[in-house]
Design a protein around this motif. Sequence first.
Motif, PDB file in Angstrom:
ATOM      1  N   LYS A   3      20.572 -19.436  34.548  1.00 19.01           N
ATOM      2  CA  LYS A   3      19.901 -18.593  33.619  1.00 19.01           C
ATOM      3  C   LYS A   3      20.130 -19.192  32.188  1.00 19.01           C
ATOM      4  CE  LYS A   3      17.646 -15.876  35.268  1.00 19.01           C
ATOM      5  NZ  LYS A   3      15.782 -16.346  35.630  1.00 19.01           N
ATOM      6  N   ARG A   4      19.169 -18.554  31.452  1.00 15.08           N
ATOM      7  CA  ARG A   4      19.591 -18.503  30.278  1.00 15.08           C
ATOM      8  C   ARG A   4      19.886 -17.236  29.506  1.00 15.08           C
ATOM      9  NH1 ARG A   4      14.643 -20.873  27.660  1.00 15.08           N
ATOM     10  NH2 ARG A   4      13.270 -19.940  29.355  1.00 15.08           N
ATOM     11  N   ARG A   7      18.161 -13.063  29.639  1.00 16.84           N
ATOM     12  CA  ARG A   7      17.216 -12.831  30.699  1.00 16.84           C
ATOM     13  C   ARG A   7      18.040 -12.054  31.630  1.00 16.84           C
ATOM     14  NH1 ARG A   7      12.310 -16.647  29.872  1.00 16.84           N
ATOM     15  NH2 ARG A   7      13.266 -17.121  27.438  1.00 16.84           N
ATOM     16  N   ASP A  62       6.877 -19.013  29.768  1.00 16.87           N
ATOM     17  CA  ASP A  62       8.771 -19.150  29.947  1.00 16.87           C
ATOM     18  C   ASP A  62       8.541 -18.986  30.823  1.00 16.87           C
ATOM     19  OD1 ASP A  62      10.196 -21.560  29.118  1.00 16.87           O
ATOM     20  OD2 ASP A  62      11.170 -19.678  27.736  1.00 16.87           O
ATOM     21  N   ASP A  63       9.083 -17.573  31.231  1.00 18.29           N
ATOM     22  CA  ASP A  63       9.722 -16.843  32.139  1.00 18.29           C
ATOM     23  C   ASP A  63       8.653 -17.322  33.842  1.00 18.29           C
ATOM     24  OD1 ASP A  63      11.111 -15.620  30.290  1.00 18.29           O
ATOM     25  OD2 ASP A  63      10.764 -13.336  31.568  1.00 18.29           O
ATOM     26  N   ASP A  66      11.085 -19.819  34.739  1.00 17.51           N
ATOM     27  CA  ASP A  66      12.014 -19.546  35.587  1.00 17.51           C
ATOM     28  C   ASP A  66      11.943 -18.574  37.028  1.00 17.51           C
ATOM     29  OD1 ASP A  66      14.134 -20.185  33.928  1.00 17.51           O
ATOM     30  OD2 ASP A  66      13.450 -18.072  32.219  1.00 17.51           O
ATOM     31  N   GLU A 119       8.167 -26.702  24.273  1.00 19.87           N
ATOM     32  CA  GLU A 119       9.215 -25.890  24.913  1.00 19.87           C
ATOM     33  C   GLU A 119       9.807 -25.549  25.883  1.00 19.87           C
ATOM     34  OE1 GLU A 119       7.340 -25.006  21.408  1.00 19.87           O
ATOM     35  OE2 GLU A 119       8.493 -25.289  19.925  1.00 19.87           O
ATOM     36  N   ILE A 120       8.168 -25.334  26.052  1.00 18.39           N
ATOM     37  CA  ILE A 120       8.296 -24.472  27.854  1.00 18.39           C
ATOM     38  C   ILE A 120       7.925 -25.793  28.766  1.00 18.39           C
ATOM     39  CG2 ILE A 120       7.067 -23.172  29.546  1.00 18.39           C
ATOM     40  CD1 ILE A 120       5.499 -22.248  27.122  1.00 18.39           C
ATOM     41  N   GLN A 122       9.972 -28.472  28.484  1.00 20.26           N
ATOM     42  CA  GLN A 122      11.453 -29.490  28.491  1.00 20.26           C
ATOM     43  C   GLN A 122      11.566 -27.789  29.249  1.00 20.26           C
ATOM     44  OE1 GLN A 122      13.574 -29.267  24.891  1.00 20.26           O
ATOM     45  NE2 GLN A 122      14.599 -30.522  24.865  1.00 20.26           N
ATOM     46  N   HIS A 123      11.829 -27.071  29.018  1.00 18.95           N
ATOM     47  CA  HIS A 123      12.143 -25.882  30.266  1.00 18.95           C
ATOM     48  C   HIS A 123      12.072 -26.242  31.396  1.00 18.95           C
ATOM     49  CE1 HIS A 123      12.559 -21.392  31.375  1.00 18.95           C
ATOM     50  NE2 HIS A 123      13.953 -21.942  31.610  1.00 18.95           N
ATOM     51  N   GLN A 126      13.840 -29.321  32.406  1.00 21.44           N
ATOM     52  CA  GLN A 126      15.776 -28.187  32.979  1.00 21.44           C
ATOM     53  C   GLN A 126      16.255 -27.813  33.589  1.00 21.44           C
ATOM     54  OE1 GLN A 126      16.427 -25.729  28.875  1.00 21.44           O
ATOM     55  NE2 GLN A 126      16.835 -27.743  27.340  1.00 21.44           N
ATOM     56  N   ARG A 127      15.073 -26.929  34.058  1.00 22.77           N
ATOM     57  CA  ARG A 127      15.016 -26.519  35.578  1.00 22.77           C
ATOM     58  C   ARG A 127      15.235 -27.236  36.833  1.00 22.77           C
ATOM     59  NH1 ARG A 127      15.013 -21.127  36.157  1.00 22.77           N
ATOM     60  NH2 ARG A 127      15.406 -21.492  38.092  1.00 22.77           N
TER      61      ARG A 127
END
Length: 198
Positions: A3-4, A7, A62-63, A66, A119-120, A122-123, A126-127
């Motif tokens: 988790k970043r 948050r 973005d959330d 996650d 950016e999202i 890329q998120h 990353q996940r």
Amino acid sequence: MQKRAGRAKIEDNPLKKEILEQTIVLFNNEGLKFTMDELAAKLHRSKKTIYTIFPDKKALLDDMVDYVFDGIKRSEQEAWEDSSLDTVSRLRKVLGAMPEQYQTVDFRKLYVLKDKYPEIYQHVQQRLENGWEQTMALLGQAMYEGKIRQISIPVFKTMFQATLEQFFQRNVLVENGIPYNQALQEVVNILMDGITIR
């Protein structure tokens, strides 16, 4: 998957969870075209209420990423802890983990994030790249038990991860009318069983 920092857990905020659940439904139906007005109408809440939780659509999406990936990781953990399964069955279940509530989510639409919200996107990548430790441990255990042949774990991980990334980078599934969940199961079956008829 980590988790970043900064948050809070989504489960600790029922309103946030409600908003994200409805966002997933709208994203599934409309992709990025849904508006905050539509979201507010579906929730029977004001936009102002939504903006107290999410300052803009980008933060919301973005959330959402996650929230979805955290759900997948929970499903993986449940499979990992399922003592009724042998090692190979557990591995197969972990690789194909998909929460029941996400079975109808159109993950193919995540590729549209690439251009509008890099950016999202890329998120998302990353996940996909993180949180493989338990899966790789299961692979090692299955080899140790003689349940699968000796393979290169880094190569297996790269093949699986790269395939999922391609599903999100290109619209190959959309063009061929293949649901994401079906594609995921096909990938798991090919990696676990091969393509040779025995």
